[in-house]
Scaffold this active site. Structure first.
Site, PDB file in Angstrom:
ATOM      1  N   GLY A 212      50.404  37.290  36.417  1.00  0.00           N
ATOM      2  CA  GLY A 212      50.108  38.273  37.209  1.00  0.00           C
ATOM      3  C   GLY A 212      51.092  39.310  37.805  1.00  0.00           C
ATOM      4  CB  ALA A 213      54.186  40.458  35.987  1.00  0.00           C
TER       5      ALA A 213
ATOM      6  N   GLY B 110      51.036  44.743  41.820  1.00  0.00           N
ATOM      7  CA  GLY B 110      51.350  44.093  43.674  1.00  0.00           C
ATOM      8  C   GLY B 110      51.959  43.391  43.516  1.00  0.00           C
ATOM      9  CB  ILE B 111      52.819  39.757  44.780  1.00  0.00           C
ATOM     10  CG1 ILE B 111      52.467  40.389  46.440  1.00  0.00           C
ATOM     11  CG2 ILE B 111      53.537  38.885  45.449  1.00  0.00           C
ATOM     12  CD1 ILE B 111      51.367  39.259  47.172  1.00  0.00           C
ATOM     13  N   GLY B 112      53.512  40.105  41.684  1.00  0.00           N
ATOM     14  CA  GLY B 112      54.189  39.944  40.269  1.00  0.00           C
ATOM     15  C   GLY B 112      54.797  40.727  40.045  1.00  0.00           C
TER      16      GLY B 112
ATOM     17  CB  SER C 187      46.286  32.902  50.508  1.00  0.00           C
ATOM     18  OG  SER C 187      45.542  33.902  51.884  1.00  0.00           O
TER      19      SER C 187
ATOM     20  CE1 TYR D 270      42.341  34.686  47.007  1.00  0.00           C
ATOM     21  CE2 TYR D 270      42.192  34.587  49.699  1.00  0.00           C
ATOM     22  CZ  TYR D 270      42.682  35.116  48.165  1.00  0.00           C
ATOM     23  OH  TYR D 270      44.162  35.071  47.573  1.00  0.00           O
TER      24      TYR D 270
HETATM   25  N1  LIG Z   1      47.620  40.540  49.413  1.00  0.00           N
HETATM   26  C1  LIG Z   1      47.329  39.621  49.413  1.00  0.00           C
HETATM   27  O1  LIG Z   1      46.909  40.348  50.713  1.00  0.00           O
HETATM   28  C2  LIG Z   1      47.314  38.687  49.247  1.00  0.00           C
HETATM   29  C3  LIG Z   1      47.718  37.942  50.771  1.00  0.00           C
HETATM   30  C4  LIG Z   1      47.243  36.503  50.195  1.00  0.00           C
HETATM   31  C5  LIG Z   1      47.929  35.979  49.192  1.00  0.00           C
HETATM   32  N2  LIG Z   1      47.567  37.009  47.908  1.00  0.00           N
HETATM   33  C6  LIG Z   1      47.516  36.404  46.120  1.00  0.00           C
HETATM   34  O2  LIG Z   1      48.804  36.783  46.054  1.00  0.00           O
HETATM   35  C7  LIG Z   1      48.713  36.675  44.615  1.00  0.00           C
HETATM   36  C8  LIG Z   1      48.679  38.411  44.326  1.00  0.00           C
HETATM   37  O3  LIG Z   1      47.766  39.232  44.768  1.00  0.00           O
HETATM   38  P1  LIG Z   1      47.969  40.832  44.479  1.00  0.00           P
HETATM   39  O4  LIG Z   1      47.905  40.990  46.009  1.00  0.00           O
HETATM   40  O5  LIG Z   1      48.829  41.151  44.295  1.00  0.00           O
HETATM   41  O6  LIG Z   1      46.945  41.462  43.489  1.00  0.00           O
HETATM   42  P2  LIG Z   1      47.330  42.197  42.435  1.00  0.00           P
HETATM   43  O7  LIG Z   1      47.467  43.337  43.222  1.00  0.00           O
HETATM   44  O8  LIG Z   1      45.579  42.584  42.557  1.00  0.00           O
HETATM   45  O9  LIG Z   1      47.397  41.819  41.193  1.00  0.00           O
HETATM   46  C9  LIG Z   1      47.049  40.645  40.907  1.00  0.00           C
HETATM   47  C10 LIG Z   1      47.662  40.228  39.871  1.00  0.00           C
HETATM   48  O10 LIG Z   1      47.595  39.035  38.724  1.00  0.00           O
HETATM   49  C11 LIG Z   1      46.367  39.697  37.184  1.00  0.00           C
HETATM   50  N3  LIG Z   1      45.051  39.243  37.551  1.00  0.00           N
HETATM   51  C12 LIG Z   1      43.959  38.967  37.432  1.00  0.00           C
HETATM   52  N4  LIG Z   1      42.885  38.664  36.896  1.00  0.00           N
HETATM   53  C13 LIG Z   1      43.674  38.141  35.962  1.00  0.00           C
HETATM   54  C14 LIG Z   1      43.164  36.915  34.737  1.00  0.00           C
HETATM   55  N5  LIG Z   1      41.922  36.770  35.248  1.00  0.00           N
HETATM   56  N6  LIG Z   1      44.300  37.166  33.598  1.00  0.00           N
HETATM   57  C15 LIG Z   1      45.098  37.036  33.986  1.00  0.00           C
HETATM   58  N7  LIG Z   1      45.831  38.194  35.354  1.00  0.00           N
HETATM   59  C16 LIG Z   1      44.884  38.558  36.213  1.00  0.00           C
HETATM   60  C17 LIG Z   1      46.262  41.284  37.728  1.00  0.00           C
HETATM   61  O11 LIG Z   1      46.209  41.649  36.157  1.00  0.00           O
HETATM   62  P3  LIG Z   1      45.906  43.037  36.801  1.00  0.00           P
HETATM   63  O12 LIG Z   1      47.170  44.021  36.652  1.00  0.00           O
HETATM   64  O13 LIG Z   1      45.698  43.801  35.316  1.00  0.00           O
HETATM   65  O14 LIG Z   1      44.749  43.870  37.320  1.00  0.00           O
HETATM   66  C18 LIG Z   1      47.601  41.308  38.466  1.00  0.00           C
HETATM   67  O15 LIG Z   1      48.725  41.477  37.791  1.00  0.00           O
HETATM   68  C19 LIG Z   1      46.912  36.319  44.513  1.00  0.00           C
HETATM   69  O16 LIG Z   1      47.510  34.824  43.822  1.00  0.00           O
HETATM   70  C20 LIG Z   1      46.633  36.058  45.646  1.00  0.00           C
HETATM   71  O17 LIG Z   1      45.778  35.347  45.867  1.00  0.00           O
HETATM   72  C21 LIG Z   1      47.511  37.969  48.114  1.00  0.00           C
END
Ligand SMILES: NC(=O)c1ccc[n+]([C@@H]2O[C@H](COP(=O)([O-])OP(=O)(O)OC[C@H]3O[C@@H](n4cnc5c(N)ncnc54)[C@H](OP(=O)(O)O)[C@@H]3O)[C@@H](O)[C@H]2O)c1
Length: 282
Positions: free
Chosen positions: A14-15, A18-20, A143, A168
């Site tokens: 997930g790089a 967002g966070i990644g 989370s 989720y």
């Molecule tokens: N944001 C929050 O408030 C929050 C809070 C608690 C935990 N988290 C956790 O933090 C982690 C990162 O989330 P984020 O907030 O950074 O969200 P994000 O901005 O939506 O980024 C998610 C990343 O995962 C990738 N991804 C999604 N579906 C995928 C798939 N089927 N195969 C491969 N890659 C996939 C996305 O790819 P694309 O760029 O192609 O979409 C993106 O690189 C997640 O595990 C989430 O549960 C987030």
């Protein structure tokens, strides 16, 4: 570019957003060699150029995989192992909130497949390489959403009544229970496994859903979410800080350990989740 982590190899899922992506950029600045995982070729290409341009680090490789498909996870693990002969850090980060029920073509529920099974399978397939790398780390992004839920082993994938947000939350509880069971299995090796809450972060999180879901999440983010830079801090800390060398089986928030939910500590449930996951993937 500083060179403190010059010989270290870090894999991040997930790089591309967002966070990644933020964690990848920071770790590239520290000198890590990165193996990044994305699903979308255009985003992979733009993220690669962005990170290399911003950090001057040329040691960044992208792998393409849809992590909700276990056949892609299996291919990915082979590709990673043919590129790298050691892995210092595996940061399982890719995840999503999926409001509507759906199954992958392999028959798994989408949220469970992406958020839990991909962490479980990728870690399992890379485990020998991780264990052969001194002081390697497995970091699972979970989370605080797990706090008010409970795993129902008779309906783990929501086949018998699916609700997006509860699904989720349960998948994030799986991340924590998987981490604790893994950490116990790693005792006696120099590899560690920890998990974390990144905070409520202003990322693309939830934007894959219908308009009403995007609108309500967007409003909540505008009111209370932290920046992506801040949201990546605990992931970066667990991947790179000397302070956590040897720390194993903990849940972190704001770079500090904290307690997770009561069920997350039930060893029998951790083992049950492990066994079911293994059976599903066999
Ligand atoms: N944001 C929050 O408030 C929050 C809070 C608690 C935990 N988290 C956790 O933090 C982690 C990162 O989330 P984020 O907030 O950074 O969200 P994000 O901005 O939506 O980024 C998610 C990343 O995962 C990738 N991804 C999604 N579906 C995928 C798939 N089927 N195969 C491969 N890659 C996939 C996305 O790819 P694309 O760029 O192609 O979409 C993106 O690189 C997640 O595990 C989430 O549960 C987030």
């Amino acid at each position: 570019m500083t060179s403190t982590h010059q010989d270290k190899i870090c894999i991040i899922t997930g790089a591309t957003a967002g966070i990644g992506k933020e964690a990848a950029s920071n770790l590239a600045s520290m000198g890590f060699t990165l193996g990044l995982v994305g699903r979308n070729p255009d985003k992979i290409s733009s993220t690669l150029s962005e990170i290399q341009f911003a950090t001057g680090n040329e040691h960044v490789t992208f792998f393409q995989a849809d992590l909700s498909l276990m056949e892609d996870v299996r291919r990915l693990a082979v590709e990673i192992q043919s590129k790298f002969d050691k892995i210092d850090v595996l940061l399982n980060n890719a995840g999503a909130y999926i409001s509507e029920f759906g199954k992958t073509r392999e028959g798994f529920e989408n949220t469970f497949a992406l958020n839990h099974l991909s962490y479980f399978l990728l870690t399992d397939l890379l485990l020998d390489t991780l264990k052969a790398t001194p002081n390697s780390r497995i970091v699972n992004v979970a989370s605080n959403a797990h706090l008010n839920t409970h795993l129902d082993f008779d309906n783990l994938q929501g086949f018998n009544g699916y609700k997006g947000w509860p699904a989720y939350c349960k998948s994030k509880l799986c991340n924590i229970m998987f981490t604790y069971e893994l950490a116990r299995r790693l005792e006696g090796s120099s590899t560690t496994a920890n998990c974390l809450h990144p905070g409520f972060v202003k990322t693309n999180f939830g934007n894959n859903n219908k308009r009403s879901v995007r609108m309500s999440l967007g409003a909540a983010k505008a009111l209370g979410a932290i920046s992506i830079k801040k949201g990546a801090e605990t992931s970066i800390y667990l991947a790179s800080s000397d302070e956590v060398e040897g720390v194993n089986g903990k849940y972190f928030d704001k770079c500090k350990t904290k307690d997770s939910s009561t069920q997350s500590y039930v060893i029998e449930d951790q083992q049950r989740l492990w066994n079911i996951s293994e059976q599903l993937l066999s």
